[in-house]
Design an enzyme around this catalytic site. Structure first.
Site, short mmCIF file in Angstrom:
data_model
loop_
_atom_site.label_atom_id
_atom_site.label_comp_id
_atom_site.label_asym_id
_atom_site.label_seq_id
_atom_site.Cartn_x
_atom_site.Cartn_y
_atom_site.Cartn_z
N CYS A 151 -7.41 -3.63 3.18
CA CYS A 151 -6.78 -4.55 4.88
C CYS A 151 -5.77 -3.84 5.00
O CYS A 151 -4.66 -4.50 6.50
CB CYS A 151 -6.07 -6.33 4.08
SG CYS A 151 -4.57 -5.35 2.53
N CYS B 208 -4.46 -8.64 0.24
CA CYS B 208 -6.04 -9.10 0.21
C CYS B 208 -6.07 -9.60 -1.56
O CYS B 208 -7.59 -9.38 -1.67
CB CYS B 208 -6.60 -7.68 0.43
SG CYS B 208 -6.75 -6.49 -0.03
N ASP C 16 -6.42 25.71 7.15
CA ASP C 16 -4.73 25.25 7.10
C ASP C 16 -4.03 25.18 5.71
O ASP C 16 -4.31 24.67 5.33
CB ASP C 16 -5.40 24.11 8.10
CG ASP C 16 -4.13 23.24 8.28
OD1 ASP C 16 -2.70 23.57 7.02
OD2 ASP C 16 -3.89 21.62 8.38
#
Length: 457
Positions: free
Chosen positions: A205, A227, A356
């Protein structure tokens, strides 16, 4: 005929690589798959049962531990044991060990390659360890990575063995498959706070999760007020962890049994999860508990995952460190080691590492300055200056930081290892990224062999 040609050429490639002293963990499979893209389907048909281990951290250790346990009972087990976990690595394992039938196929599979592999190999079991940020340029954030695996699992008829303490993994219950949950309850190493948490929101949620404790990263006791998502009931759970004489001792609670004082010689709380995942799988398929525990206690794995090299004057520990959570947990281990010590960081940014390297700023390096009896910190690899800068901002005294700069094509790893081995300390921690771990291991083995020869003279 096409198939036999692909395997034959794969074997020839392996022979040629070995002849020039190179490993053959992936290229033979890459060549064979180029000739025969369906080669993994043949592998699938030859394995009576299959289990795939996927997730961010712990795949290699869990995969190798399962292989070690299974070979205590089964005569023919195929596995990619050397960490080559993309399709070409799985195919190379087959080319290196070609049989008509296998009792089990045990494969570690990179999260980004999971969909491609399960297009051909249909696993009876899938173990999902965790999801953390790793190789950001390749995967992006962990929600994207977990969704790749989630979508690929939808059409499969597999039993899922899930880490109950990672909410990103528990969301896989929504797939409606048979689920087996494992985890680690609150213990002496748990914290109420955690410096590095990569996802704090409910995967169902998106409300903020509440935590009673953390074991590491976002793994711990959590619940969602909105939830109701929370840790599911454990089928297999480590209920206590004690550290004695460089080894961990666990109690494990299963549905109808309790295993007490199980010894596992691999440091770091993350290895408790790897051990519990392997144990859960092996007991779930009906293996004898005494055999499983005996095999766990006798497990030895040597490929840069907390691997020890015993020199006459010191111990060297080689520990793959390739993402924020992994490096944070390794620093915790070093922090708890009170012996006189030095540390060598080796930071590469080859494609297999991830181009990265911003992840080094997300790891909890703050503990470095507070480590007791720390003599020197070496920085090496292609991006030696970058890791040195990160350490500077962790307030480590500059007088103990030594940077081995790259000179032309030389990455400085050999020089750095030669220098750190001269340190008058009890233990040296060598922390390489993925593409540096094998080179560092080879260099350490060369020094160890030279050291042993000197003692004989």
């Amino acid at each position: 005929m096409v198939l036999r040609s692909s395997i034959l050429i794969g074997k020839l490639t392996k022979f040629a690589l070995n002849a020039v002293g190179m490993g053959a963990t992936a290229l033979p499979g890459k060549v064979a798959l180029k000739i025969d893209p369906d080669l993994l389907s043949v592998l699938d048909a030859r394995c009576e049962k299959k289990v795939i281990v996927t997730g961010t951290n712990g795949k290699t250790t869990t995969n190798n531990l399962i292989y070690h346990i299974l070979t205590g009972k089964y005569g023919s087990v195929l596995s990619n044991l050397k960490g080559a976990n993309m399709p070409q690595g799985v195919a190379s394992a087959f080319i290196n060990n070609t049989k008509k039938k296998y009792d089990w196929g045990v494969f570690e599979v990179d999260e980004g390659s999971f969909k491609e592999v399960v297009n051909y190999i249909k696993p009876d079991y899938v173990i999902i360890t965790n999801f953390f940020r790793d190789q950001l340029d390749r995967y992006g954030e962990i929600e994207h990575t977990s969704q790749i695996v989630y979508d690929a699992l939808k059409p499969l008829d597999s039993t899922l063995i899930l880490n109950a303490d990672d909410p990103s993994v528990v969301k896989f219950k929504e797939l409606g498959k048979k689920n087996v949950y494992y985890g680690v309850s609150e213990n002496d190493f748990s914290d109420k706070y955690q410096m590095v948490i990569e996802t704090r929101f409910c995967p169902l949620c998106m409300d903020r999760l509440e935590y009673e404790y953390f074991n590491y990263g976002q793994l711990g006791k959590y619940y969602c007020k909105n939830c109701g998502l929370e840790n599911p009931t454990y089928d297999y759970r480590i209920s206590s962890i004690k550290y004695r004489n460089d080894e961990y001792y666990f109690d494990v609670v299963a549905a109808d049994k309790k295993i007490e004082n199980l010894r596992f010689g691999y440091e770091g709380i993350y290895n408790a999860y790897n051990c519990c995942a392997a144990l859960a799988f092996c007991l779930e398929i009906g293996m004898d508990v005494e055999m499983v525990t005996e095999r766990i206690e006798n497990f030895e794995y040597h490929l840069g995952r907390m691997e020890n090299f015993e020199f006459p004057d010191k111990t060297v520990k080689l520990v793959l460190s390739k993402n924020p959570i992994g490096l944070t947990e390794v620093i915790k281990v070093i922090f708890s080691d009170e012996r006189k010590k030095s540390v060598l960081f080796i930071l590469n940014d080859n494609p297999a590492d991830g181009k990265d390297i911003s992840w080094i700023w997300d790891a909890d390096m703050g503990r470095l300055k507070d480590i007791k009896n720390l003599d020197s910190v070496y920085c090496s690899g292609i991006r030696a200056e970058d890791i040195a800068l990160r350490i500077k901002y962790a307030d480590v005294p500059s007088k103990i930081v030594k940077t081995i700069k790259r000179v032309k094509r030389e990455d400085g790893i050999e020089t750095a290892i030669s220098q750190v081995l001269t340190e008058k300390v009890d233990v040296v921690y060598v922390l390489p990224t993925y593409t540096a771990v094998f080179k560092a291991r080879d260099i350490l083995l060369k020094h160890l062999k030279s050291s042993e020869s000197s003692l004989k003279d």
